[in-house]
Design a protein around this motif. Structure first.
Motif, mmCIF file in Angstrom:
data_model
loop_
_atom_site.group_PDB
_atom_site.id
_atom_site.type_symbol
_atom_site.label_atom_id
_atom_site.label_comp_id
_atom_site.label_asym_id
_atom_site.label_seq_id
_atom_site.Cartn_x
_atom_site.Cartn_y
_atom_site.Cartn_z
ATOM 1 N N MET A 84 0.834 -1.212 0.000
ATOM 2 C CA MET A 84 0.000 0.000 0.000
ATOM 3 C C MET A 84 0.862 1.253 0.000
ATOM 4 S SD MET A 84 -3.202 0.989 0.023
ATOM 5 C CE MET A 84 -4.296 2.327 0.532
ATOM 6 N N HIS A 85 2.088 1.169 0.615
ATOM 7 C CA HIS A 85 2.898 2.386 0.685
ATOM 8 C C HIS A 85 3.201 2.926 -0.704
ATOM 9 C CE1 HIS A 85 5.616 5.400 2.086
ATOM 10 N NE2 HIS A 85 6.462 5.011 1.166
ATOM 11 N N GLY A 86 3.562 2.011 -1.642
ATOM 12 C CA GLY A 86 3.877 2.439 -2.999
ATOM 13 C C GLY A 86 2.671 3.073 -3.679
ATOM 14 N N VAL A 87 1.488 2.494 -3.453
ATOM 15 C CA VAL A 87 0.272 3.055 -4.044
ATOM 16 C C VAL A 87 0.040 4.462 -3.499
ATOM 17 C CG1 VAL A 87 -2.223 2.801 -4.196
ATOM 18 C CG2 VAL A 87 -0.771 0.790 -4.419
ATOM 19 N N ARG A 88 0.177 4.622 -2.175
ATOM 20 C CA ARG A 88 -0.024 5.932 -1.541
ATOM 21 C C ARG A 88 0.880 6.975 -2.188
ATOM 22 N NH1 ARG A 88 0.403 3.949 3.699
ATOM 23 N NH2 ARG A 88 -1.744 3.439 4.162
ATOM 24 N N GLU A 89 2.143 6.568 -2.407
ATOM 25 C CA GLU A 89 3.122 7.461 -3.045
ATOM 26 C C GLU A 89 2.635 7.928 -4.418
ATOM 27 O OE1 GLU A 89 5.952 9.566 -2.321
ATOM 28 O OE2 GLU A 89 6.138 7.770 -1.066
ATOM 29 N N GLU A 90 1.990 7.026 -5.152
ATOM 30 C CA GLU A 90 1.631 7.333 -6.540
ATOM 31 C C GLU A 90 0.284 8.040 -6.678
ATOM 32 O OE1 GLU A 90 2.679 4.863 -9.736
ATOM 33 O OE2 GLU A 90 3.856 3.497 -8.512
ATOM 34 N N VAL A 91 -0.412 8.262 -5.556
ATOM 35 C CA VAL A 91 -1.678 8.998 -5.649
ATOM 36 C C VAL A 91 -1.737 10.189 -4.696
ATOM 37 C CG1 VAL A 91 -2.968 6.938 -6.404
ATOM 38 C CG2 VAL A 91 -2.930 7.538 -3.974
ATOM 39 N N ALA A 92 -0.656 10.453 -3.937
ATOM 40 C CA ALA A 92 -0.712 11.495 -2.896
ATOM 41 C C ALA A 92 -1.015 12.874 -3.485
ATOM 42 C CB ALA A 92 0.591 11.516 -2.104
ATOM 43 N N MET A 93 -0.423 13.177 -4.640
ATOM 44 C CA MET A 93 -0.683 14.485 -5.239
ATOM 45 C C MET A 93 -2.113 14.570 -5.758
ATOM 46 S SD MET A 93 2.960 14.817 -7.122
ATOM 47 C CE MET A 93 2.689 16.253 -8.158
ATOM 48 N N LEU A 94 -2.630 13.458 -6.293
ATOM 49 C CA LEU A 94 -4.021 13.427 -6.751
ATOM 50 C C LEU A 94 -4.962 13.631 -5.567
ATOM 51 C CD1 LEU A 94 -3.728 10.304 -9.088
ATOM 52 C CD2 LEU A 94 -3.367 12.720 -9.674
ATOM 53 N N ALA A 95 -4.619 12.995 -4.439
ATOM 54 C CA ALA A 95 -5.449 13.134 -3.238
ATOM 55 C C ALA A 95 -5.424 14.569 -2.731
ATOM 56 C CB ALA A 95 -4.968 12.169 -2.153
ATOM 57 N N ALA A 96 -4.245 15.217 -2.801
ATOM 58 C CA ALA A 96 -4.131 16.604 -2.340
ATOM 59 C C ALA A 96 -4.973 17.531 -3.222
ATOM 60 C CB ALA A 96 -2.664 17.035 -2.333
ATOM 61 N N VAL A 97 -4.926 17.335 -4.556
ATOM 62 C CA VAL A 97 -5.735 18.165 -5.454
ATOM 63 C C VAL A 97 -7.221 17.892 -5.211
ATOM 64 C CG1 VAL A 97 -6.278 18.648 -7.873
ATOM 65 C CG2 VAL A 97 -3.905 18.352 -7.180
ATOM 66 N N THR A 98 -7.565 16.624 -4.951
ATOM 67 C CA THR A 98 -8.956 16.267 -4.640
ATOM 68 C C THR A 98 -9.436 17.021 -3.397
ATOM 69 O OG1 THR A 98 -8.687 14.082 -5.609
ATOM 70 C CG2 THR A 98 -10.468 14.338 -4.003
ATOM 71 N N LEU A 99 -8.593 17.010 -2.346
ATOM 72 C CA LEU A 99 -8.965 17.701 -1.104
ATOM 73 C C LEU A 99 -9.126 19.199 -1.356
ATOM 74 C CD1 LEU A 99 -9.397 17.403 1.934
ATOM 75 C CD2 LEU A 99 -6.975 17.903 2.243
ATOM 76 N N PHE A 100 -8.235 19.762 -2.160
ATOM 77 C CA PHE A 100 -8.318 21.170 -2.504
ATOM 78 C C PHE A 100 -9.634 21.445 -3.247
ATOM 79 C CE2 PHE A 100 -6.831 24.846 -5.137
ATOM 80 C CZ PHE A 100 -6.709 25.729 -4.076
ATOM 81 N N GLY A 101 -10.018 20.545 -4.142
ATOM 82 C CA GLY A 101 -11.275 20.682 -4.866
ATOM 83 C C GLY A 101 -12.484 20.630 -3.935
ATOM 84 N N VAL A 102 -12.434 19.742 -2.941
ATOM 85 C CA VAL A 102 -13.532 19.655 -1.969
ATOM 86 C C VAL A 102 -13.659 20.976 -1.211
ATOM 87 C CG1 VAL A 102 -14.260 18.533 0.174
ATOM 88 C CG2 VAL A 102 -13.455 17.147 -1.732
#
Lengths: 153, 153, 153
Positions: free
Chosen positions: C1-19
């Motif tokens: 899961m750590h590798g997956v988290r690494e590869e989506v962290a920026m997407l998650a941050a932009v998602t949170l910003f969008g919310v």
């Protein structure tokens, strides 16, 4: 991540296809706004316009629900089965949109079909999750019995 | 993929539960359309109908925001905590819907409670992401201090 | 899961910003409801109110489509590029909202710009997925040619 990408690629493709379909519906509303001279922010006008507007609104409303069960069913039940259901659902939405544009009655057939596909995705999601949460001591004999059914059936 | 599935199964279950709740709200709108004789594509009618219609529209509007912070908080902060917040939020939405159906005033209590839970998920998402982006040289002493607080607190 | 988290962290941050941006738009509607005295469940009133209401409704409508292509482009094409497009899109939505609040005309510039960014994310998603589904025998020479172009170009 490579393995994860492999297990969601078909779901991502159906998602992208769904986004394109929604873009097409939005475009139809813009066209209808011009044809029936309903300038934003108004959302009311002749029934022909209101049907197109409501058709798009309804598809948009269900889109997040659709994506949610598409992905849960695809990850916890079976990617290919979920993606196939997804394509059936999007096809039903396309027929719903054009049926509704013609008459309120015309939306019903594809609406019911699409709803049935959505319920199927809900059921597959629930099955997949239920199996995931089963204790391992129950999973192994269940899987063996299923294999036996598939081989013998 | 198995490890990933393990780390999102509770989020997927709450998502599925949310989809079922939204399906229930849609069903309530269909029922209200029949009871108050508001045939599609109309969305206006007696206040009793409009309240049910707006209640569902509002829940639908927030559903993607809810799913976004549920998953970001669950993946970057803590799956169990995010899933518990998710259940609280969905419960608040259920009470909001039925409160709004009775009176515009009746929606306020659960609306405020649900908003507070949503802000909590936003805060957990931000915390989880901030920690993820911290350089490793800061993460280790911070984790040690946190452990110390938990053991001593 | 750590590798997956690494590869989506920026997407998650932009998602949170969008919310957070969507929460800001919701807040603007609440403020406009008070200023123009349009109590729920009504959604019609003076044009100033209706423009703010429609601006928020339109942003909300596109939010799931935006998230879908942000994540597909980020996972199958390139996380950083997708996240940068995501920030451009959210900036355009902010200008769209305030432009629309002033006049229906004022929404058009940022609407077109935001639409172009969304199409770019759609194109990146399609490219990324097309490459993913290419047979390996075609992938290797294609990657070599791309590397050659980057080094020589």
């Amino acid at each position: 991540m490579h393995g994860v990408r492999e297990e969601v690629a078909m779901l991502a493709a159906v998602t992208l296809f769904g986004v394109l379909l929604q873009a097409y519906f939005s475009w139809q509303v813009i066209t209808a706004r011009r044809r029936f001279r309903v300038a934003p922010p108004a959302t009311t006008g002749p029934p022909e316009f209101e049907r197109v507007f409501r058709a798009q609104a309804n598809c948009t409303e269900y889109f997040p629900l659709f994506l949610a069960v598409l992905w849960v069913a695809g990850i916890f039940f079976h990617q290919g089965v979920a993606a196939a259901c997804g394509l059936l659902y999007l096809g039903a939405r396309y027929r719903y949109f054009h049926g509704y544009a013609v008459s309120a009655q015309g939306r019903l057939g594809p609406l019911y079909f699409g709803a049935r596909v959505l319920w199927l995705l809900v059921a597959l999601s629930a099955l997949g999750l239920a199996f995931h949460f089963l204790p391992a001591s129950l999973k192994t004999p269940l899987l063996r019995r299923l294999q036996w059914l598939v081989v013998m059936g």
